[in-house]
Design a protein around this motif. Sequence first.
Motif, PDB file in Angstrom:
ATOM      1  N   UNK A   1      -6.193 -26.543  10.920  1.00 33.62           N
ATOM      2  CA  UNK A   1      -6.341 -25.427  10.003  1.00 33.62           C
ATOM      3  C   UNK A   1      -5.742 -24.186  10.642  1.00 33.62           C
ATOM      4  N   UNK A   2      -5.044 -23.383   9.845  1.00 30.02           N
ATOM      5  CA  UNK A   2      -4.388 -22.198  10.365  1.00 30.02           C
ATOM      6  C   UNK A   2      -4.682 -20.971   9.527  1.00 30.02           C
ATOM      7  N   UNK A   3      -4.754 -19.815  10.190  1.00 25.51           N
ATOM      8  CA  UNK A   3      -4.944 -18.527   9.535  1.00 25.51           C
ATOM      9  C   UNK A   3      -3.880 -17.568  10.058  1.00 25.51           C
ATOM     10  N   UNK A   4      -3.379 -16.690   9.200  1.00 26.84           N
ATOM     11  CA  UNK A   4      -2.389 -15.718   9.647  1.00 26.84           C
ATOM     12  C   UNK A   4      -2.544 -14.413   8.888  1.00 26.84           C
ATOM     13  N   UNK A   5      -2.103 -13.327   9.519  1.00 29.61           N
ATOM     14  CA  UNK A   5      -2.134 -12.003   8.902  1.00 29.61           C
ATOM     15  C   UNK A   5      -0.963 -11.196   9.440  1.00 29.61           C
ATOM     16  N   UNK A   6      -0.246 -10.501   8.547  1.00 27.45           N
ATOM     17  CA  UNK A   6       0.921  -9.716   8.908  1.00 27.45           C
ATOM     18  C   UNK A   6       0.834  -8.361   8.218  1.00 27.45           C
ATOM     19  N   UNK A   7       1.142  -7.320   8.974  1.00 28.59           N
ATOM     20  CA  UNK A   7       1.189  -5.960   8.437  1.00 28.59           C
ATOM     21  C   UNK A   7       2.519  -5.333   8.820  1.00 28.59           C
ATOM     22  N   UNK A   8       3.157  -4.634   7.886  1.00 27.75           N
ATOM     23  CA  UNK A   8       4.427  -3.967   8.143  1.00 27.75           C
ATOM     24  C   UNK A   8       4.357  -2.512   7.679  1.00 27.75           C
ATOM     25  N   UNK A   9       4.986  -1.639   8.485  1.00 30.84           N
ATOM     26  CA  UNK A   9       5.098  -0.226   8.135  1.00 30.84           C
ATOM     27  C   UNK A   9       6.552   0.208   8.287  1.00 30.84           C
ATOM     28  N   UNK A  10       7.062   0.876   7.288  1.00 30.36           N
ATOM     29  CA  UNK A  10       8.393   1.470   7.330  1.00 30.36           C
ATOM     30  C   UNK A  10       8.317   2.787   6.570  1.00 30.36           C
ATOM     31  N   UNK A  11       8.643   3.905   7.200  1.00 28.87           N
ATOM     32  CA  UNK A  11       8.481   5.208   6.544  1.00 28.87           C
ATOM     33  C   UNK A  11       9.307   5.308   5.275  1.00 28.87           C
ATOM     34  N   UNK A  12       8.633   5.574   4.162  1.00 27.69           N
ATOM     35  CA  UNK A  12       9.264   5.692   2.846  1.00 27.69           C
ATOM     36  C   UNK A  12      10.014   4.418   2.467  1.00 27.69           C
ATOM     37  N   UNK A  13       9.621   3.276   3.052  1.00 24.31           N
ATOM     38  CA  UNK A  13      10.253   2.010   2.741  1.00 24.31           C
ATOM     39  C   UNK A  13      11.585   1.784   3.423  1.00 24.31           C
ATOM     40  N   UNK A  14      12.008   2.695   4.315  1.00 22.82           N
ATOM     41  CA  UNK A  14      13.293   2.573   5.005  1.00 22.82           C
ATOM     42  C   UNK A  14      13.085   1.848   6.337  1.00 22.82           C
ATOM     43  N   UNK A  15      13.224   0.520   6.345  1.00 25.28           N
ATOM     44  CA  UNK A  15      12.976  -0.277   7.549  1.00 25.28           C
ATOM     45  C   UNK A  15      14.137  -0.246   8.528  1.00 25.28           C
ATOM     46  N   UNK A  16      15.301   0.258   8.125  1.00 22.87           N
ATOM     47  CA  UNK A  16      16.490   0.189   8.985  1.00 22.87           C
ATOM     48  C   UNK A  16      16.383   1.096  10.209  1.00 22.87           C
TER      49      UNK A  16
ATOM     50  N   UNK B   1       0.882  -1.165   0.000  1.00 23.70           N
ATOM     51  CA  UNK B   1       0.000   0.000   0.000  1.00 23.70           C
ATOM     52  C   UNK B   1       0.919   1.214   0.000  1.00 23.70           C
ATOM     53  N   UNK B   2       1.133   1.794  -1.152  1.00 26.23           N
ATOM     54  CA  UNK B   2       2.113   2.854  -1.274  1.00 26.23           C
ATOM     55  C   UNK B   2       3.519   2.308  -1.073  1.00 26.23           C
ATOM     56  N   UNK B   3       4.423   3.157  -0.598  1.00 22.40           N
ATOM     57  CA  UNK B   3       5.805   2.728  -0.382  1.00 22.40           C
ATOM     58  C   UNK B   3       6.094   2.417   1.076  1.00 22.40           C
ATOM     59  N   UNK B   4       5.174   2.745   1.996  1.00 26.19           N
ATOM     60  CA  UNK B   4       5.448   2.588   3.430  1.00 26.19           C
ATOM     61  C   UNK B   4       4.725   1.417   4.069  1.00 26.19           C
ATOM     62  N   UNK B   5       3.758   0.835   3.388  1.00 24.74           N
ATOM     63  CA  UNK B   5       2.935  -0.201   4.005  1.00 24.74           C
ATOM     64  C   UNK B   5       2.943  -1.468   3.150  1.00 24.74           C
ATOM     65  N   UNK B   6       2.938  -2.626   3.825  1.00 22.22           N
ATOM     66  CA  UNK B   6       2.821  -3.910   3.134  1.00 22.22           C
ATOM     67  C   UNK B   6       2.064  -4.883   4.016  1.00 22.22           C
ATOM     68  N   UNK B   7       1.482  -5.892   3.407  1.00 19.26           N
ATOM     69  CA  UNK B   7       0.661  -6.834   4.166  1.00 19.26           C
ATOM     70  C   UNK B   7       0.702  -8.208   3.504  1.00 19.26           C
ATOM     71  N   UNK B   8       0.360  -9.207   4.309  1.00 23.76           N
ATOM     72  CA  UNK B   8       0.247 -10.572   3.799  1.00 23.76           C
ATOM     73  C   UNK B   8      -0.742 -11.339   4.669  1.00 23.76           C
ATOM     74  N   UNK B   9      -1.531 -12.187   4.050  1.00 26.29           N
ATOM     75  CA  UNK B   9      -2.465 -13.047   4.768  1.00 26.29           C
ATOM     76  C   UNK B   9      -2.356 -14.452   4.205  1.00 26.29           C
ATOM     77  N   UNK B  10      -2.595 -15.437   5.050  1.00 26.99           N
ATOM     78  CA  UNK B  10      -2.440 -16.810   4.591  1.00 26.99           C
ATOM     79  C   UNK B  10      -3.371 -17.780   5.285  1.00 26.99           C
ATOM     80  N   UNK B  11      -3.558 -18.921   4.637  1.00 27.83           N
ATOM     81  CA  UNK B  11      -4.340 -20.023   5.188  1.00 27.83           C
ATOM     82  C   UNK B  11      -3.594 -21.317   4.907  1.00 27.83           C
ATOM     83  N   UNK B  12      -3.621 -22.235   5.876  1.00 27.03           N
ATOM     84  CA  UNK B  12      -2.958 -23.528   5.691  1.00 27.03           C
ATOM     85  C   UNK B  12      -3.803 -24.628   6.313  1.00 27.03           C
TER      86      UNK B  12
END
Length: 386
Positions: free
Chosen positions: A237-252, A194-205
């Motif tokens: 059965x498993x469900x997962x969701x992950x969200x990450x934020x790094x300003x301007x994509x700079x996670x360091x 989502x833009x350059x600062x946000x990313x997400x992932x969801x999964x099912x197993x």
Amino acid sequence: EDVIRDVAVCLVGSEMCIRDSIDGVYASYKNNPEDYRIPGFALGGEAELSPEGFSLGHSEIVFSNNIDDKFYGQFTLAFAEHDNEIEVELEEAFFETLSLGAGFTIRGGRFYSALGYLNQQHEHAWDFKDAPLVYRALFGNQYFDDGLRVSVIIPTDLFIELGAEALSGRQYPAGGNEDGVGSWVAFANIGGDIGVSHSWQAGMSYWAADKIAREYGVHSHGGTAETPLFEGDSATIGLNAIYKWAPAGNYRDRNVKLQFEYFNREDEGGLTLLNSDPIETSTLDSRQDGWYAQATWKFARSWRTGVRYDRLDSDNKGSDPGVLDEAGLVSNGHTPKRASVMAEWVPSEYSRIRLQYNRDDSYQVSDDQVYLQDTFSIGSHGAHAF
């Protein structure tokens, strides 16, 4: 993608990449760690607590390389301390294809299953010293097995991955001497930016095994060592969701990660208390589930903190409640839960000092648990998976 990055970083010419992670732990408990139980869950695998005081944690030596232009290989040895003895375990020994095309990849050998999100990560990459309660209760901390995985990344703007595993079924939480396929896994992951600062992932197993023979840890009852054995069918059965934020994509310098997983396991079959005299048995119709939610915040280049909350629930029925009780499958109305907080100093990507506190109410007597952990990496390390 993570494997390709590892290869790109590690290999110089055709030289093999050798990398190590060295883990040391100081643990302090209010309760006796040898008395650890989770009511409603019979524990197995490596679900015990770390020894009190100073000990060797989960250290690894990893050998990896391109085999040729078609295959990549990896071999992982793990070193850990159990009952005051150092044990060596072969955790991974697999090949993976590099150029099948059309987004397909095949992995074969011994590897961590794609059952869930955290399960595929090595312990040194975890955000907390210990596994979530649901991993401890259902998988004995982490699930790996021998077999074959086929996965495909769909060529769309949105990240979509589908895959399946055929496994031997000889490793906990399955078990038994299977000649063919003893368990299997199906999984799906979807994610994006989502833009350059946000990313997400969801999964099912989904994991299933039929006609398994699952042995749990040894329980002492009335001076007699009894090992519960479950024989029957099992599915998770498993469900997962992950969200990450790094300003301007700079996670360091700064980043935030939110992580959630839920698992539900159903077992149907019979339960036997081995070594009991006379042999005690019961039918078992079991439903066990649990979840955890955690958040980590890197607020400076070398400092990070995090919080985590775990919760479990169980509903186990059988023809002989006494056998279930002796196996640890009676909750007595207790809801296992735990709250954790950690802070860590990370001077570089190769070193980390972590302090963690758990308020553990997973069994009836609340426990205050403190860990001081050091983790050091030697050798080139590629980027970890999302």
